[in-house]
Design a protein around this motif. Structure first.
Motif, PDB file in Angstrom:
ATOM      1  N   ARG A  49       0.847  -1.199   0.000  1.00 55.50           N
ATOM      2  CA  ARG A  49       0.000   0.000   0.000  1.00 55.50           C
ATOM      3  C   ARG A  49       0.875   1.240   0.000  1.00 55.50           C
ATOM      4  NH1 ARG A  49      -2.797   2.200   5.252  1.00 55.50           N
ATOM      5  NH2 ARG A  49      -4.124   3.800   4.371  1.00 55.50           N
ATOM      6  N   TYR A  60       0.255   5.475   0.649  1.00 54.51           N
ATOM      7  CA  TYR A  60      -0.760   6.461   1.025  1.00 54.51           C
ATOM      8  C   TYR A  60      -0.101   7.743   1.506  1.00 54.51           C
ATOM      9  CZ  TYR A  60       0.190   5.363   5.951  1.00 54.51           C
ATOM     10  OH  TYR A  60       0.794   5.206   7.162  1.00 54.51           O
ATOM     11  N   ALA A  61      -0.888   8.811   1.542  1.00 59.12           N
ATOM     12  CA  ALA A  61      -0.425  10.104   2.023  1.00 59.12           C
ATOM     13  C   ALA A  61      -1.181  10.464   3.287  1.00 59.12           C
ATOM     14  CB  ALA A  61      -0.641  11.174   0.961  1.00 59.12           C
ATOM     15  N   ALA A  62      -0.461  11.024   4.247  1.00 55.70           N
ATOM     16  CA  ALA A  62      -1.063  11.483   5.495  1.00 55.70           C
ATOM     17  C   ALA A  62      -0.243  12.630   6.048  1.00 55.70           C
ATOM     18  CB  ALA A  62      -1.131  10.341   6.508  1.00 55.70           C
ATOM     19  N   VAL A  70       4.253  10.982   2.398  1.00 53.57           N
ATOM     20  CA  VAL A  70       3.869   9.785   1.652  1.00 53.57           C
ATOM     21  C   VAL A  70       4.525   8.571   2.311  1.00 53.57           C
ATOM     22  CG1 VAL A  70       3.933   8.632  -0.595  1.00 53.57           C
ATOM     23  CG2 VAL A  70       3.661  11.109  -0.476  1.00 53.57           C
ATOM     24  N   GLU A  93       6.246  -0.073   7.800  1.00 52.68           N
ATOM     25  CA  GLU A  93       5.854   1.160   7.125  1.00 52.68           C
ATOM     26  C   GLU A  93       7.093   2.026   6.904  1.00 52.68           C
ATOM     27  OE1 GLU A  93       2.023   3.377   8.022  1.00 52.68           O
ATOM     28  OE2 GLU A  93       3.527   4.547   9.102  1.00 52.68           O
ATOM     29  N   LEU A 135       2.959  11.629  -4.582  1.00 57.84           N
ATOM     30  CA  LEU A 135       1.982  10.740  -5.232  1.00 57.84           C
ATOM     31  C   LEU A 135       1.580  11.315  -6.576  1.00 57.84           C
ATOM     32  CD1 LEU A 135      -0.394   9.594  -2.385  1.00 57.84           C
ATOM     33  CD2 LEU A 135       1.313   8.269  -3.579  1.00 57.84           C
TER      34      LEU A 135
END
Length: 83
Positions: free
Chosen positions: A60, A62-64, A68, A76, A83
């Motif tokens: 996976r 994802y951005a938070a 990224v 992780e 992205l």
């Protein structure tokens, strides 16, 4: 092995010429590398440790909070890419 690069604005596509006295394992190795699809390396940080991530291992992305991340079975990783 000697490597030469010639730049020519008249060329429409990149051309690779290998000059050798005979077909050798080195020449075969070069051919195999040139025929392989190019793979972009992805590096990620787990804490202060930088690791090279195999694309096939990434589960996976994802951005938070403006950053990224990539997730693998190992954990992780913070990526320094967009992205």
């Amino acid at each position: 092995m000697k490597i030469n690069i010639e730049l020519d604005n008249a060329l429409e596509e990149t051309e690779v010429l290998i000059r050798a006295a005979k077909m050798t394992e080195e020449v075969n190795g070069i051919l195999k590398k040139l025929e392989e699809p190019s793979v972009q390396m992805i590096s990620g940080f787990a804490g202060d440790t930088l690791e090279i991530l195999e694309q096939a291992d990434i589960i996976r992305v994802y951005a938070a909070k403006g950053k990224v991340y990539a997730v693998t079975a190992k954990g992780e990783y913070l990526l320094r890419m967009r992205l």
